[in-house]
Write an enzyme that holds these catalytic residues in place. Structure first.
Site, PDB file in Angstrom:
ATOM      1  N   ASP A  37       0.878  -1.167   0.000  1.00 17.86           N
ATOM      2  CA  ASP A  37       0.000   0.000   0.000  1.00 17.86           C
ATOM      3  C   ASP A  37       0.920   1.222   0.000  1.00 17.86           C
ATOM      4  OD1 ASP A  37      -1.651   2.127   0.549  1.00 17.86           O
ATOM      5  OD2 ASP A  37      -2.487   1.308   2.404  1.00 17.86           O
ATOM      6  N   GLU A  45      -7.164   0.627  -4.730  1.00 15.27           N
ATOM      7  CA  GLU A  45      -7.207   0.528  -3.268  1.00 15.27           C
ATOM      8  C   GLU A  45      -8.546   0.000  -2.756  1.00 15.27           C
ATOM      9  OE1 GLU A  45      -5.942   4.451  -2.162  1.00 15.27           O
ATOM     10  OE2 GLU A  45      -3.899   4.070  -2.865  1.00 15.27           O
TER      11      GLU A  45
HETATM   12 MG    MG Z   1      -4.543   4.827   2.402  1.00  9.61          MG
END
Ligand code: MG
Ligand code: ADP
Length: 619
Positions: A25, A182
């Protein structure tokens, strides 16, 4: 006796060997890495047991510092301490309109570089440094080299921003298995893609409140593919704003008018501490310098109400964009460190009228989903369907009148190839400009230009006769190649689309939202443009004919024709479809008459030009 086994060429002789795949991430404020170990996804801490790596790089005299070690330099050495580099990814210098302390070098239409004491550093290089840290961390912790990685990007990232992320990964020595949205990663972390009993489509809301950004996405899971139905958000709304609201409240409580920079910084640190502690305890102490205040959850909720309301109104808008009602939403997933706050959870619960999913750490959930996907892609996991990747925005090309012809629509599973035939607009046209664009709108000017190339060497033909096949191909890595071929002659041209800069994320988000909002209006605009192109074609043919054969017309006929023609030219500048169509019809009365005269003249001419020999030869 057992038969001897022979492996397929190119396959490993040990097909069940576990390969190391990681999920990263790459966040605006924090980045982290995760992997699947013994069938379970886990985040990987560094040697000091820290999971979140603040996305900060400090270029010092001799060394480079990262993460927590670089934090203190944000105030003491701001020009050499790069924070929030994600906001700069895939953007040209001209795109960067937000405030920042850096000196940017480079031309307006190019990827800029930060001027640091150790030289120019592009956003791609800075991101690569962060990725490299996480790769090293994973290799140290797993005691093995990493074979592949999945890196997450916001759903609204365009081709340029994605390419920049891919470039950064390559620079960091990572083999990118896929870039993953995401919100999709968060949904995967909760196994929302593994429900094989799904008879109908399911819709999910992903509410992501991070450090400095807010994103909300609506995903639809249908036949093995997550589609992004709508996205929205704020590029400057996150946990940092909640901290500032607490400071504002504290100043009021303590009757403080002004704080100098150092005091303000101390207040912000105290606010963040209090806010984070409130997620575990019902009441905490706000302690800054020699001040102390009690802060409970109800007060906190009131303090941050204004920020919460902003996120809620975005949620409502996004639901409207997706044309869904509350009943259509099966699950709401919380993502981002700030959703640890009870006040935030309560606001989300109230607006969606259901208990949101938050059993996985909200600041780790995206990396977890990325790790699960990486593990599947590299071939370790036997179970579960493989999640298909999709194109984030529609891809098409410019046709006459500045219109977009869409070849691949948004959310198409990749890899994908689409082909369509086009033709020439003018007689004798020998070249064609292929302009590739991305976006959801019908007019080129509302979309983003990805690249242009020219197909030369088309054999001269009458307009509309050439057959030009244009192929759009998006490979499994998301790289777009566009080729064009004239089929009678075989001449060919192609480009790989690798944009050097991108749109701002607000712009991309705007493109998406506008696509939803302007569907009706776009249809009208498209109709108008088509009418204009048709009229222009008519006028051009007529002008051509007049150049050659104007003498065929009487003065009266010529005047009438010219009046009708001029009237159409005038109507072209007004944006009224009906008026244009009427003007075309009016002109047709005279131009048809003219065409008949020309036809006669040509027949006459042809007969006169025929020699006796021609007849005798063929007889
Ligand atoms: Mg984030
Ligand atoms: P990003 O995705 O933007 O990189 P994160 O998801 O890591 O950001 O979120 C960082 C934010 O989460 C910060 O504002 C931080 O204060 C906030 N945060 C972290 N832990 C907590 C907590 N326990 N309670 C409330 N907020 C928290």
């Amino acid at each position: 006796m057992a038969l001897l086994q022979i492996a397929e060429p190119g396959q490993s002789s040990a097909p069940h060997q576990h390969r190391i795949a990681i999920g990263i991430d790459l966040g605006t404020t924090h980045s982290l890495v995760a992997t699947v170990l013994s069938g379970k996804a886990k985040v990987l801490p560094d040697d000091k047991d820290r999971v979140l790596l603040p996305s900060i790089v400090h270029y010092a005299e001799k060394t480079t510092e990262y993460g927590d070690d670089a934090k203190s330099f944000i105030t003491t050495d701001p020009k050499n301490t790069i924070i929030s580099v994600k906001r700069f990814m895939g953007r040209s210098k001209a795109d960067i309109k937000f405030q920042h302390p850096y000196t940017l070098i480079g031309a307006d239409n190019e990827m800029p570089a930060f001027e640091t004491r150790t030289g120019r550093k592009t956003p791609v290089e800075v991101s690569a440094e962060i990725l490299k840290q996480l790769k090293d961390r994973a290799e140290a912790s797993l005691k093995n080299p990493v074979n592949g990685a999945v890196i997450t990007v916001p759903a609204y990232f365009d081709e340029a921003q994605r390419q920049a992320t891919r470039d950064a990964a390559q620079l960091a020595g990572l083999n990118v298995l896929r870039l993953l949205n995401e919100p999709t990663a968060a949904a995967v972390a909760y196994g929302l893609d593994q429900d094989t009993n799904l008879q109908t489509d399911h819709n999910y809301v992903i509410y992501d409140l991070g450090g400095g950004t807010f994103d909300v996405s609506i995903l639809r899971f249908s036949q093995g593919v997550f589609e992004v139905l709508a996205t929205g958000g704020h590029t400057a709304l996150g946990g940092d704003d909640l901290d500032r609201l607490i400071v504002k409240w504290a100043k009021k409580q303590l009757n403080i008018d002004v704080l100098d920079d150092a005091e303000y910084a101390a207040f912000i640190v105290a606010a963040r501490k209090a806010k984070e502690a409130l997620s575990d305890q019902p009441q905490v102490q706000f302690k800054a310098l020699d001040h102390a205040l009690a802060l409970d959850r109800t007060t906190f909720e009131t303090i941050i109400q204004i920020a919460l309301e902003k996120t809620i109104s975005v949620c409502k808008r996004v639901l409207r964009d997706a044309k869904l009602s509350l009943n259509d939403i099966q699950n709401v997933v919380l993502v981002g460190g700030s959703t640890r706050s009870y006040a935030v959870q309560k606001a989300v619960r109230d607006v969606f009228d259901q208990e949101p999913l938050c059993t996985i750490n909200p600041d780790e959930v995206v990396a977890i989903g990325a790790a699960i996907t990486a593990n599947q892609l590299i071939g370790n996991s036997q179970d579960g369907s493989l999640l298909l990747d999709v194109t984030p925005l529609s891809l098409g090309l410019e046709t006459m009148g500045g219109l977009v012809e869409r070849l691949i629509s948004r959310n198409t599973a990749i890899p994908v190839a689409r082909r369509q035939e086009f033709t020439t607009y003018q007689d004798g046209q020998t070249a064609m400009l292929i302009h590739v664009v991305q976006g959801e709108r019908d007019l080129v000017e509302h979309c983003r230009s990805l690249g242009r190339f020219v197909l030369h060497g088309i054999p001269p033909m009458t307009a509309g006769q050439a057959r030009i096949e244009v192929t759009f191909q998006v490979d499994a890595d998301g790289l777009l190649t566009v080729s064009a071929q004239e089929t009678t002659s075989g001449v060919k041209a192609e480009i790989d689309i690798k944009p050097s800069y991108g749109l701002s994320d607000t712009d991309t988000e705007r493109l998406l939202i506008e696509g939803f909002q302007h569907a009706e209006e776009d249809k009208l605009l498209r109709h108008l443009q088509e009418a204009k192109v048709e009229a222009q074609r008519e006028l051009e043919a007529l002008e051509q004919a007049l150049k050659v054969d104007a003498t065929l017309l009487s003065e009266q006929q010529l005047t009438a024709l010219n009046v009708a023609k001029d009237h159409l030219y005038v109507q072209l500048n007004a944006n009224d479809i009906q008026a244009i169509e009427e003007a075309v019809q009016a002109l047709k009365v005279y131009s048809d008459e003219f065409a008949a005269l020309r036809m006669n003249r040509h027949i006459d001419h042809a007969l006169k030009g025929t020699k006796l020999n021609d007849w005798s030869d063929s007889n």
